[in-house]
Design a protein around this motif. Structure first.
Motif, PDB file in Angstrom:
ATOM      1  N   LYS A   1       0.705  -1.277   0.279  1.00  9.80           N
ATOM      2  CA  LYS A   1       0.207   0.081  -0.105  1.00  9.80           C
ATOM      3  C   LYS A   1       0.739   1.151  -0.011  1.00  9.80           C
ATOM      4  N   SER A   2       0.510   2.261  -0.638  1.00 10.33           N
ATOM      5  CA  SER A   2       1.201   3.677  -1.053  1.00 10.33           C
ATOM      6  C   SER A   2       0.266   4.484  -0.129  1.00 10.33           C
ATOM      7  N   LEU A   3       1.144   5.193   0.852  1.00  7.78           N
ATOM      8  CA  LEU A   3       0.366   5.950   1.684  1.00  7.78           C
ATOM      9  C   LEU A   3       0.923   7.406   1.473  1.00  7.78           C
ATOM     10  N   SER A   4       0.032   8.366   1.267  1.00  7.73           N
ATOM     11  CA  SER A   4       0.620   9.675   0.905  1.00  7.73           C
ATOM     12  C   SER A   4       0.511  10.802   1.950  1.00  7.73           C
TER      13      SER A   4
ATOM     14  N   ILE B   1       5.018   6.714   1.020  1.00  9.95           N
ATOM     15  CA  ILE B   1       5.662   5.593   1.447  1.00  9.95           C
ATOM     16  C   ILE B   1       4.863   4.258   1.237  1.00  9.95           C
ATOM     17  N   VAL B   2       5.801   3.163   0.503  1.00  9.52           N
ATOM     18  CA  VAL B   2       5.088   2.190   0.288  1.00  9.52           C
ATOM     19  C   VAL B   2       5.372   1.196   1.361  1.00  9.52           C
ATOM     20  N   VAL B   3       4.232   0.512   1.872  1.00 10.00           N
ATOM     21  CA  VAL B   3       4.368  -0.390   3.065  1.00 10.00           C
ATOM     22  C   VAL B   3       3.507  -1.635   2.813  1.00 10.00           C
ATOM     23  N   SER B   4       4.005  -2.753   3.813  1.00 10.96           N
ATOM     24  CA  SER B   4       3.464  -3.756   3.501  1.00 10.96           C
ATOM     25  C   SER B   4       1.616  -3.664   3.993  1.00 10.96           C
TER      26      SER B   4
ATOM     27  N   CYS C   1       0.064   4.666  -6.280  1.00 10.84           N
ATOM     28  CA  CYS C   1       1.310   3.799  -6.295  1.00 10.84           C
ATOM     29  C   CYS C   1       2.716   4.764  -6.360  1.00 10.84           C
ATOM     30  N   PRO C   2       3.743   3.761  -6.655  1.00  9.56           N
ATOM     31  CA  PRO C   2       4.871   4.504  -6.751  1.00  9.56           C
ATOM     32  C   PRO C   2       5.443   4.812  -8.233  1.00  9.56           C
TER      33      PRO C   2
END
Length: 157
Positions: free
Chosen positions: A45-48, A58-61, A99-100
């Protein structure tokens, strides 16, 4: 549409044909895991966030959440997520599709250590019903990330 931009962007890496489009929404970790037949933790998951005037993704599990103490220690600011109505304008992707990939130049991408335990993960691809199974090596190559960071903690069931 954001998905079209991501497809074009990933074509530069020969990965555009690896994008998975599902009929139902995969905008939440739970829905994505069901649609993609994988474990929730493998959803990337990409958190903005807004860090001062900077836009950060930030891309996190999938089974991780931001640890406010770790976040503040790294960014020297309190975590402030981008308001829902501003996400698409600032990231070029709608909520559920962030997404990144194919981000505006001013957006800084970080990859969280929570992803490192997997060979492949599933980030979104610019829409709430798309994803790609991608190796960690290819995630590094395609995301234009600044660094690996440790700003999460695992979510308990």
């Amino acid at each position: 549409m954001s998905l079209i931009g991501v497809k074009s962007y990933l074509a530069k890496f020969g990965l555009d044909n690896d994008i998975i489009e599902v009929n139902d929404s995969s905008a939440t970790v739970h829905d994505a895991a069901i649609s993609l037949n994988t474990d929730e933790d493998r959803i990337a998951k990409s958190l903005s966030f807004l860090v001062g005037d900077d836009v950060v993704v930030i891309v996190v599990s999938g089974r991780s959440k931001i640890d406010n103490h770790k976040y503040k220690a790294f960014f020297h600011k309190k975590a402030k997520m981008i308001p829902f109505d501003d996400v698409e304008r600032l990231t070029s992707h709608p909520v559920g599709g962030v997404c990144p990939f194919d981000l505006p130049e001013n957006v800084q991408v970080y990859l969280d250590n929570s992803l490192k335990k997997y060979d492949t993960v599933f980030p979104a691809c610019g829409s709430p019903n798309s994803a790609i199974e991608i190796s960690i090596d290819n995630l590094e190559k395609t995301s234009n990330y600044k660094s690996w960071i440790d700003v999460t903690t695992k979510i308990d069931n």
